[in-house]
Scaffold this active site. Structure first.
Site, PDB file in Angstrom:
ATOM      1  N   ASP A  26      71.789  -4.725  60.064  1.00 50.27           N
ATOM      2  CA  ASP A  26      71.748  -3.047  60.798  1.00 50.27           C
ATOM      3  C   ASP A  26      73.118  -2.599  59.901  1.00 50.27           C
ATOM      4  OD1 ASP A  26      69.848  -4.626  62.691  1.00 50.27           O
ATOM      5  OD2 ASP A  26      71.319  -5.967  63.249  1.00 50.27           O
ATOM      6  N   HIS A  53      76.081 -12.158  64.159  1.00 53.12           N
ATOM      7  CA  HIS A  53      74.956 -11.697  64.083  1.00 53.12           C
ATOM      8  C   HIS A  53      74.531 -12.767  65.259  1.00 53.12           C
ATOM      9  CE1 HIS A  53      70.548 -12.060  64.230  1.00 53.12           C
ATOM     10  NE2 HIS A  53      70.453 -10.937  63.590  1.00 53.12           N
TER      11      HIS A  53
END
Length: 431
Positions: free
Chosen positions: A366, A308
């Protein structure tokens, strides 16, 4: 505003300037440069504002290096595991967890305002059937200001509160209607006997021809997706909402601006990119090939949904999201869905590979939310609208906080001008 705790000195062209330093509750100290232009006739240069604090806030705090995400001081993993979306909405909006009585009143208020003005149905029918649901949402949410005139005065605290409830309550209805319209099915009205997440799933998947009962495991997973995407500090779409708000724009226009920004693939399209990657891999036997490419320094390919930009250690939202993903896949199975088969095996192989552990490339929120939405039957075009639905409360909380800030002024970033110097106009015959 935090009190000055120190002074930074800037020496420029032989002259020294004292700049106040503010210390936050958590995070790096902040150098106050507001008077620098007036004193030294210079701007600061920070493309993307990655080193600039554009506001002070009490809502959300992120420490990416340590994998920390706090809403009003509460860790996101605790909220996702023990709370639910509307309670987190209350927390973000009002600063504290509600009592049972206050939560019941808030939930009732939201539940009883989920319907949209009947005439707004005509807006949906004005779009092509193949229009992206995000295009529909931008238009419809912006158009809400044409229907709800009693909640557009940003200087009236009561109207701000009415707009807050309306947006949180109606966003699932708008998103579900955008989905239904895109697949050619009739709109399904909201039901007051269902909770927030179950109501959204019902509006998306029910049809008039037969009864549809929302599975509680799917409802809980959807609620967690909402909760884990509720707010994420001063990101691109939140900053867009704040910038639009600084001009005095009405709340519906501000949230529509946030939706438009979130539509960008670099922001709200991460879980959609994960699913597209899984489709590209195609079958389980091709996973080693793509893992090898991701590890090859000479290959630009990277696995989407791993690591991330903000969280350099681990994504604190991913652990809870993985639990829900496992529950959903156990319920629905992966036997008839090659994409989900690839997802499960890719997760397994990546977690067992020392390279990914060393690089701290763990599956993020995600990756898991994309798997859940795919398993539920949502097309990838609906992933970002669901993100926008969930993030609405974060945008509104930031919007309300900014309007209450006595330091509020219209946003006006500066630039480093590299264009031509002043020159005279030349007649077309002489060019």
């Amino acid at each position: 505003m935090a009190e000055n705790t120190d002074t930074a000195k800037l020496t420029l062209k032989g002259k020294t300037y004292d700049l106040p330093v503010h210390s936050p509750t958590s995070g790096p100290d902040v150098i106050d440069i507001r008077k620098l232009y007036g004193q030294a006739d210079v701007f600061t240069y920070d493309p993307g504002f990655t080193s600039t604090a554009a506001c002070d806030s009490t809502i959300t705090f992120i420490d990416g290096d340590k994998g920390v995400l706090l809403h009003r001081g509460y860790p996101i993993d605790q909220l996702a595991a023990n709370s639910h979306y509307l309670e987190v909405c209350y927390l973000l909006l009002y600063g504290e967890l509600p009592s049972a009585e206050k939560l019941e009143k808030f939930e009732s208020l939201v539940t009883n305002h989920t319907m949209i003005h009947e005439q707004m149905h005509n807006f949906f029918r004005g779009f092509r059937r193949d229009a992206h649901p995000m295009a529909t949402m931008v238009g419809v949410v912006g158009a809400m200001s044409a229907f709800y005139h009693d909640s557009t005065d940003i200087n009236d605290p009561h109207q701000r509160e009415v707009a807050t409830i309306r947006l949180i309550a109606k966003m699932p209805t708008v998103a579900a209607m955008a989905y239904k319209y895109s697949i050619g099915q009739p709109f399904v009205y909201p039901r007051n006997d269902l909770d927030y997440a179950a109501n959204f799933l019902h509006m998306c998947f029910a049809v008039p021809a037969e009864e549809y009962n929302v599975n509680p495991i799917l409802s809980r997973a959807m609620d967690r997706i909402f909760t884990l995407h509720a707010d994420h500090e001063q990101n691109a779409s939140t900053s867009t909402v704040r910038l639009a708000s600084s001009s005095g724009a009405n709340p519906f226009a501000c949230i529509a601006a946030g939706i438009a920004c979130l539509w960008g693939p670099a922001h709200g399209g991460a879980n959609q990119a994960c699913l597209e990657m899984l489709k590209e891999i195609g079958t389980v036997d091709r996973i080693p090939e793509f893992i090898a490419r991701a590890k090859d320094k000479n290959d630009s390919y990277r696995l989407m949904g791993f690591g991330h930009r903000v969280y350099k250690n681990f994504d604190p939202r991913a652990t809870v999201m993985k639990e829900s993903a496992d529950e959903v896949l156990d319920l629905l199975g992966v036997e008839n869905n090659p994409i989900l088969q690839v997802a499960k095996e890719l997760e397994k192989q990546a977690l067992a590979d020392p390279y990914f552990a060393e690089k701290k490339l763990f599956p993020n929120v995600d990756f898991y939310s994309g798997i859940i939405l795919e398993a539920m039957g949502f097309p990838t075009s609906m992933f970002t609208p669901i993100f926008a639905l969930a993030r609405t409360v974060g945008w509104i909380s930031q919007w309300k906080e900014q309007l209450a800030d006595p330091q509020l002024r219209i946003g006006r970033p500066r630039q480093l001008y590299l264009g031509e110097l002043q020159r005279d106009y030349v007649d077309i015959e002489k060019r």
